[in-house]
Write an enzyme that holds these catalytic residues in place. Structure first.
Site, mmCIF file in Angstrom:
data_model
loop_
_atom_site.group_PDB
_atom_site.id
_atom_site.type_symbol
_atom_site.label_atom_id
_atom_site.label_comp_id
_atom_site.label_asym_id
_atom_site.label_seq_id
_atom_site.Cartn_x
_atom_site.Cartn_y
_atom_site.Cartn_z
ATOM 1 N N SER A 11 0.834 -1.202 0.000
ATOM 2 C CA SER A 11 0.000 0.000 0.000
ATOM 3 C C SER A 11 0.872 1.255 0.000
ATOM 4 O O SER A 11 0.435 2.324 -0.401
ATOM 5 C CB SER A 11 -0.871 0.007 1.252
ATOM 6 O OG SER A 11 -0.030 -0.116 2.400
ATOM 7 N N GLY A 43 -4.863 -0.595 6.210
ATOM 8 C CA GLY A 43 -5.208 -1.193 7.499
ATOM 9 C C GLY A 43 -6.646 -1.005 7.941
ATOM 10 O O GLY A 43 -7.200 -1.853 8.639
ATOM 11 N N CYS A 74 2.961 -7.021 1.786
ATOM 12 C CA CYS A 74 1.961 -6.362 2.630
ATOM 13 C C CYS A 74 1.135 -7.445 3.311
ATOM 14 O O CYS A 74 0.490 -8.255 2.627
ATOM 15 C CB CYS A 74 1.070 -5.489 1.749
ATOM 16 S SG CYS A 74 -0.310 -4.737 2.616
ATOM 17 N N ASN A 75 1.156 -7.466 4.629
ATOM 18 C CA ASN A 75 0.372 -8.461 5.369
ATOM 19 C C ASN A 75 -1.123 -8.211 5.208
ATOM 20 O O ASN A 75 -1.917 -9.149 5.093
ATOM 21 C CB ASN A 75 0.699 -8.386 6.869
ATOM 22 C CG ASN A 75 2.132 -8.770 7.172
ATOM 23 O OD1 ASN A 75 2.409 -9.875 7.596
ATOM 24 N ND2 ASN A 75 3.063 -7.862 6.950
ATOM 25 N N THR A 76 -1.501 -6.938 5.233
ATOM 26 C CA THR A 76 -2.919 -6.586 5.173
ATOM 27 C C THR A 76 -3.534 -7.081 3.862
ATOM 28 O O THR A 76 -4.675 -7.542 3.840
ATOM 29 C CB THR A 76 -3.070 -5.056 5.302
ATOM 30 O OG1 THR A 76 -2.256 -4.621 6.397
ATOM 31 C CG2 THR A 76 -4.496 -4.646 5.555
ATOM 32 N N CYS A 188 3.458 -6.175 10.004
ATOM 33 C CA CYS A 188 3.175 -5.203 8.933
ATOM 34 C C CYS A 188 4.541 -4.813 8.410
ATOM 35 O O CYS A 188 5.465 -4.557 9.195
ATOM 36 C CB CYS A 188 2.441 -3.985 9.493
ATOM 37 S SG CYS A 188 2.424 -2.546 8.390
HETATM 38 N N1 DGL Z 1 2.554 -2.544 4.920
HETATM 39 C C1 DGL Z 1 1.247 -3.049 5.091
HETATM 40 C C2 DGL Z 1 1.240 -4.407 5.804
HETATM 41 O O1 DGL Z 1 2.211 -5.129 5.779
HETATM 42 C C3 DGL Z 1 0.110 -2.220 5.596
HETATM 43 C C4 DGL Z 1 0.113 -0.789 5.907
HETATM 44 C C5 DGL Z 1 -1.254 -0.157 5.652
HETATM 45 O O2 DGL Z 1 -1.515 0.170 4.501
HETATM 46 O O3 DGL Z 1 -2.060 -0.043 6.588
HETATM 47 O O4 DGL Z 1 0.267 -4.781 6.383
#
Ligand code: DGL
Length: 272
Positions: A11, A43, A74-76, A188
């Site tokens: 993101s 998020g 990106c985890n989300t 994240c």
């Molecule tokens: N970097 C993103 C993750 O690993 C999320 C950050 C976001 O857009 O809220 O979840």
């Protein structure tokens, strides 16, 4: 064999922590970084709308970049959309999900903290990881409201407010029956950008788990099984950064990307 082209996606700037490890693991690869900054932060997005957004943006990116592999840094996004991305697009995907399995293997106290976005914390995928790998631990999941934005501000040159950061992370530090949290998952990809500051605000020393090196090894393994794309197409050059918006902060962001060696910008203008 031609050079593999790796498309990294987040993101925002968090995926740079993964890009750093991929660059280290695969110094010969052609890297293109992409950020859906028009929709940042992910998020707080509602799940169904977020999946649609990710599928739409990924369609545009794949058409533009023609990657050999896509890294969802990106985890989300990974915890909600990885399955559908794999179904829809005929390119290998490597995702990033909270490193609960290694954390559960490394904790001595049995108390594990997970810092992640509010979205990642709510996902069934995250619950399933805990159920499968950490049922012998007490896992404290904390949806951190502002930490990704704090990390972005830092990269754009603003000093981190340590009090604000401390309030964000304190809930995962618990003490129980003489034991303390000893391992904290950085769930994240933005959070490893704040490791120096985390060391200043933690109430006691813990081990932080950043999954980036493991993701980079996985990318190398998958590429080993995949044919690289042909060179010579009109694709973005090595070390390009593709953004979905010229937001008002885009210039500061570009300077931050350039510091991490992604210095050839392109804007796709994919409004939310
Ligand atoms: N970097 C993103 C993750 O690993 C999320 C950050 C976001 O857009 O809220 O979840």
């Amino acid at each position: 064999m031609s050079t593999p082209r790796v498309l990294l996606f987040d993101s925002g700037m968090g995926g740079l922590t993964v890009a750093r490890s991929v660059r280290h693991e695969l110094p010969f690869a052609h890297l293109v970084y992409s950020a859906d900054n028009a929709a940042f932060p992910y998020g707080a997005w509602e799940e169904r709308a977020l999946v649609e957004r990710i599928l739409f943006v990924m369609g545009q990116l794949i058409a533009r970049v023609e990657p050999s592999i896509v890294v969802i840094a990106c985890n989300t996004a990974s915890t909600i959309a990885l399955g559908q991305l794999r179904e829809r697009f005929g390119v290998p995907f490597v995702g990033t999900v909270p490193a609960i399995k290694p954390a559960a293997a490394q904790t001595k106290s049995g108390l594990v903290g997970v810092l992640a976005t509010p979205g990642t914390v709510k996902r069934e995928y995250t619950q399933a990881l805990i159920h499968s790998f950490a049922s012998h631990c007490r896992v404290v999941l904390h949806g951190v409201p502002r930490m990704a934005e704090i990390a972005e501000r830092k990269l754009k040159g603003t000093a981190v407010d340590l009090d604000e950061l401390k309030q964000e992370v304190l809930p995962v530090f618990i003490e129980e029956s003489g034991r303390r949290t000893d391992v904290v998952v950085l769930g994240c990809t933005h959070y490893p950008l704040l490791t120096d500051e985390l060391a200043k605000v933690e109430p006691w020393v813990v081990r932080y788990i950043d999954p980036a090196p493991a993701i980079a090894r996985r990318v190398a393994d998958v590429l080993g099984e995949t044919r690289a794309v042909e060179p010579g197409k009109l694709v973005p050059p090595h070390n390009s950064v593709l953004l979905t918006s010229r937001r008002e902060d885009a210039e500061d962001a570009l300077a931050a990307y350039a510091k991490m060696s992604f210095h050839l910008p392109e804007f796709l203008d994919l409004k939310v």
